[in-house]
Motif scaffolding. Structure first.
Motif, PDB file in Angstrom:
ATOM      1  N   CYS A   1      -5.798  20.675  -6.650  1.00 40.35           N
ATOM      2  CA  CYS A   1      -5.396  19.459  -5.937  1.00 40.35           C
ATOM      3  C   CYS A   1      -6.106  19.335  -4.592  1.00 40.35           C
ATOM      4  CB  CYS A   1      -3.880  19.437  -5.741  1.00 40.35           C
ATOM      5  SG  CYS A   1      -2.973  19.176  -7.290  1.00 40.35           S
ATOM      6  N   GLU A   2      -6.376  20.475  -3.936  1.00 41.12           N
ATOM      7  CA  GLU A   2      -7.103  20.424  -2.665  1.00 41.12           C
ATOM      8  C   GLU A   2      -8.516  19.871  -2.868  1.00 41.12           C
ATOM      9  OE1 GLU A   2      -5.114  23.964   0.057  1.00 41.12           O
ATOM     10  OE2 GLU A   2      -6.666  24.503  -1.407  1.00 41.12           O
ATOM     11  N   VAL A   3      -9.115  20.171  -4.006  1.00 37.84           N
ATOM     12  CA  VAL A   3     -10.462  19.666  -4.304  1.00 37.84           C
ATOM     13  C   VAL A   3     -10.414  18.194  -4.724  1.00 37.84           C
ATOM     14  CG1 VAL A   3     -12.416  19.853  -5.892  1.00 37.84           C
ATOM     15  CG2 VAL A   3     -11.394  21.919  -4.892  1.00 37.84           C
ATOM     16  N   HIS A   4      -9.426  17.825  -5.547  1.00 38.02           N
ATOM     17  CA  HIS A   4      -9.426  16.495  -6.155  1.00 38.02           C
ATOM     18  C   HIS A   4      -8.701  15.429  -5.341  1.00 38.02           C
ATOM     19  CE1 HIS A   4     -10.587  19.015  -9.588  1.00 38.02           C
ATOM     20  NE2 HIS A   4     -11.115  17.893 -10.113  1.00 38.02           N
ATOM     21  N   ALA A   5      -7.717  15.805  -4.527  1.00 33.54           N
ATOM     22  CA  ALA A   5      -6.959  14.790  -3.773  1.00 33.54           C
ATOM     23  C   ALA A   5      -7.865  13.945  -2.871  1.00 33.54           C
ATOM     24  CB  ALA A   5      -5.847  15.454  -2.963  1.00 33.54           C
ATOM     25  N   PRO A   6      -8.784  14.549  -2.091  1.00 36.36           N
ATOM     26  CA  PRO A   6      -9.660  13.723  -1.244  1.00 36.36           C
ATOM     27  C   PRO A   6     -10.572  12.801  -2.059  1.00 36.36           C
ATOM     28  CG  PRO A   6      -9.683  16.009  -0.532  1.00 36.36           C
ATOM     29  CD  PRO A   6      -9.005  15.973  -1.859  1.00 36.36           C
ATOM     30  N   VAL A   7     -11.058  13.313  -3.192  1.00 34.73           N
ATOM     31  CA  VAL A   7     -11.950  12.517  -4.036  1.00 34.73           C
ATOM     32  C   VAL A   7     -11.193  11.318  -4.603  1.00 34.73           C
ATOM     33  CG1 VAL A   7     -13.381  12.530  -6.121  1.00 34.73           C
ATOM     34  CG2 VAL A   7     -13.372  14.512  -4.578  1.00 34.73           C
ATOM     35  N   TRP A   8      -9.986  11.570  -5.078  1.00 33.01           N
ATOM     36  CA  TRP A   8      -9.199  10.491  -5.671  1.00 33.01           C
ATOM     37  C   TRP A   8      -8.785   9.466  -4.606  1.00 33.01           C
ATOM     38  CZ3 TRP A   8      -5.424  13.739  -9.213  1.00 33.01           C
ATOM     39  CH2 TRP A   8      -6.193  14.378 -10.219  1.00 33.01           C
ATOM     40  N   ALA A   9      -8.446   9.966  -3.401  1.00 35.09           N
ATOM     41  CA  ALA A   9      -8.036   9.046  -2.324  1.00 35.09           C
ATOM     42  C   ALA A   9      -9.188   8.141  -1.905  1.00 35.09           C
ATOM     43  CB  ALA A   9      -7.526   9.849  -1.131  1.00 35.09           C
ATOM     44  N   ALA A  10     -10.408   8.647  -2.019  1.00 36.90           N
ATOM     45  CA  ALA A  10     -11.581   7.859  -1.617  1.00 36.90           C
ATOM     46  C   ALA A  10     -12.021   6.887  -2.704  1.00 36.90           C
ATOM     47  CB  ALA A  10     -12.728   8.796  -1.260  1.00 36.90           C
TER      48      ALA A  10
ATOM     49  N   GLY B   1      -8.158   3.688 -10.745  1.00 40.24           N
ATOM     50  CA  GLY B   1      -6.928   3.043 -11.202  1.00 40.24           C
ATOM     51  C   GLY B   1      -5.688   3.607 -10.547  1.00 40.24           C
ATOM     52  N   LEU B   2      -5.829   4.184  -9.361  1.00 41.67           N
ATOM     53  CA  LEU B   2      -4.689   4.748  -8.643  1.00 41.67           C
ATOM     54  C   LEU B   2      -4.212   3.779  -7.577  1.00 41.67           C
ATOM     55  CD1 LEU B   2      -6.048   8.383  -8.126  1.00 41.67           C
ATOM     56  CD2 LEU B   2      -4.398   7.615  -9.855  1.00 41.67           C
ATOM     57  N   THR B   3      -2.998   4.040  -7.079  1.00 34.31           N
ATOM     58  CA  THR B   3      -2.488   3.244  -5.964  1.00 34.31           C
ATOM     59  C   THR B   3      -2.631   4.053  -4.694  1.00 34.31           C
ATOM     60  OG1 THR B   3      -0.233   4.089  -6.133  1.00 34.31           O
ATOM     61  CG2 THR B   3      -0.787   2.185  -7.507  1.00 34.31           C
ATOM     62  N   GLN B   4      -2.563   3.345  -3.574  1.00 35.63           N
ATOM     63  CA  GLN B   4      -2.623   4.010  -2.279  1.00 35.63           C
ATOM     64  C   GLN B   4      -1.460   4.981  -2.122  1.00 35.63           C
ATOM     65  OE1 GLN B   4      -5.177   3.431  -0.022  1.00 35.63           O
ATOM     66  NE2 GLN B   4      -4.352   5.168   1.167  1.00 35.63           N
ATOM     67  N   ALA B   5      -0.300   4.585  -2.640  1.00 28.48           N
ATOM     68  CA  ALA B   5       0.895   5.428  -2.530  1.00 28.48           C
ATOM     69  C   ALA B   5       0.719   6.734  -3.311  1.00 28.48           C
ATOM     70  CB  ALA B   5       2.119   4.670  -3.033  1.00 28.48           C
ATOM     71  N   GLN B   6       0.111   6.647  -4.504  1.00 25.26           N
ATOM     72  CA  GLN B   6      -0.126   7.850  -5.310  1.00 25.26           C
ATOM     73  C   GLN B   6      -1.068   8.812  -4.589  1.00 25.26           C
ATOM     74  OE1 GLN B   6      -1.405   5.773  -8.957  1.00 25.26           O
ATOM     75  NE2 GLN B   6       0.112   7.048 -10.070  1.00 25.26           N
ATOM     76  N   ALA B   7      -2.125   8.276  -4.034  1.00 21.52           N
ATOM     77  CA  ALA B   7      -3.099   9.121  -3.348  1.00 21.52           C
ATOM     78  C   ALA B   7      -2.485   9.780  -2.122  1.00 21.52           C
ATOM     79  CB  ALA B   7      -4.317   8.294  -2.958  1.00 21.52           C
ATOM     80  N   ALA B   8      -1.699   9.001  -1.353  1.00 22.66           N
ATOM     81  CA  ALA B   8      -1.067   9.537  -0.145  1.00 22.66           C
ATOM     82  C   ALA B   8      -0.038  10.611  -0.500  1.00 22.66           C
ATOM     83  CB  ALA B   8      -0.411   8.404   0.644  1.00 22.66           C
ATOM     84  N   ALA B   9       0.722  10.363  -1.564  1.00 22.07           N
ATOM     85  CA  ALA B   9       1.749  11.324  -1.980  1.00 22.07           C
ATOM     86  C   ALA B   9       1.111  12.634  -2.430  1.00 22.07           C
ATOM     87  CB  ALA B   9       2.597  10.727  -3.096  1.00 22.07           C
ATOM     88  N   LEU B  10       0.000  12.540  -3.178  1.00 24.20           N
ATOM     89  CA  LEU B  10      -0.671  13.751  -3.650  1.00 24.20           C
ATOM     90  C   LEU B  10      -1.233  14.548  -2.482  1.00 24.20           C
ATOM     91  CD1 LEU B  10      -1.724  15.579  -5.877  1.00 24.20           C
ATOM     92  CD2 LEU B  10      -3.742  14.097  -6.062  1.00 24.20           C
TER      93      LEU B  10
END
Length: 236
Positions: free
Chosen positions: A15-24, A30-39
């Motif tokens: 998750c440390e590797v993928h969370a920043p990538v997904w948030a960007a 197909g994610l929401t801002q809330a999902q990225a922030a929560a992760l």
């Protein structure tokens, strides 16, 4: 096969590797801002909790090592104190009073050893020198426990048994007791010489063996006859 690792540390690192990538790349994934922030928040909290747990485990290991060291030292000192108390107690007129004061039980008295067993399975051999060799088995006959066997002889016409001496009990290399009588009078041999054996430890005596009568220089096969007290022929 699951993409998300099962182990705690592997899942945190994933998750440390993928969370920043997904948030960007929210829109492209197909994610929401809330999902990225929560992760991102959950990943940070998981890392903090994991690091704290690791520190706690390390501290626990260090504390356990320290506890064992201190306990070992304590037991060593206590054992030395107990030895001193016991030495002092045994030098007093009333050792139990010392043990009572120390609130420890007095040493247990050793169980008495069993009496040497009755000699059995008696074998007799006539040696080339004319001496009579007797061997036998017995239970509770270890020489290491202080057991020895007395041998008694009675010549024809005599009323009393005479001690011929003794022999030690069993050892690791000799499981049978053996005694050689080289003093049989020639005049007594043909009439029959009687023997009994008895085990002893200290002043405690075991049962006497059955008496045996040994005759030699006769017309019996091999020139030797051995009978027990009930006129039963024994191995010779």
């Amino acid at each position: 096969m699951s993409v998300l690792p099962n182990s705690i540390i592997d899942s945190i690192e994933f998750c440390e590797v993928h969370a920043p990538v997904w948030a960007a790349n929210i829109a492209g994934l197909g994610l929401t801002q809330a999902q990225a922030a929560a992760l991102t928040a959950a990943t940070d909290e998981a890392r903090v909790a994991y690091d704290q747990a690791q520190k706690a485990r390390d501290a626990s290991k260090a504390a356990t090592t320290q506890m064992r060291s201190e306990t070992s030292q304590m037991k060593s000192i206590a054992a030395s104190a107990l030895r001193s108390i016991k030495t002092f107690a045994e030098a007093q007129a009333n050792p139990d009073a010392v043990y009572s004061l120390a609130q420890i039980p007095p040493p247990a008295q050793p169980s008495p050893l069993p009496l040497p067993g009755k000699p059995t399975d008696i074998l007799v051999t006539l040696l080339a020198t004319g001496a009579v060799q007797i061997s036998w088995d017995a239970e509770n006959a270890a020489a290491s426990s202080g057991v020895f066997f007395n041998i008694y002889r009675k010549l024809p016409g005599a009323n009393a048994w005479v001690s011929l001496g003794g022999t030690s009990g069993t050892t690791s290399t000799s499981r049978r007791m053996t005694f050689t009588d080289a003093t049989v009078p020639t005049s007594a041999a043909a009439a029959g010489v009687q023997y009994v054996m008895q085990g002893q430890r200290g002043t405690a005596q075991g049962l006497l063996s059955d008496a045996i009568t040994v005759q030699f220089g006769t017309d019996t096969p091999g020139g030797l006859s051995v009978m027990n007290a009930n006129a039963k022929k024994l191995a010779a």
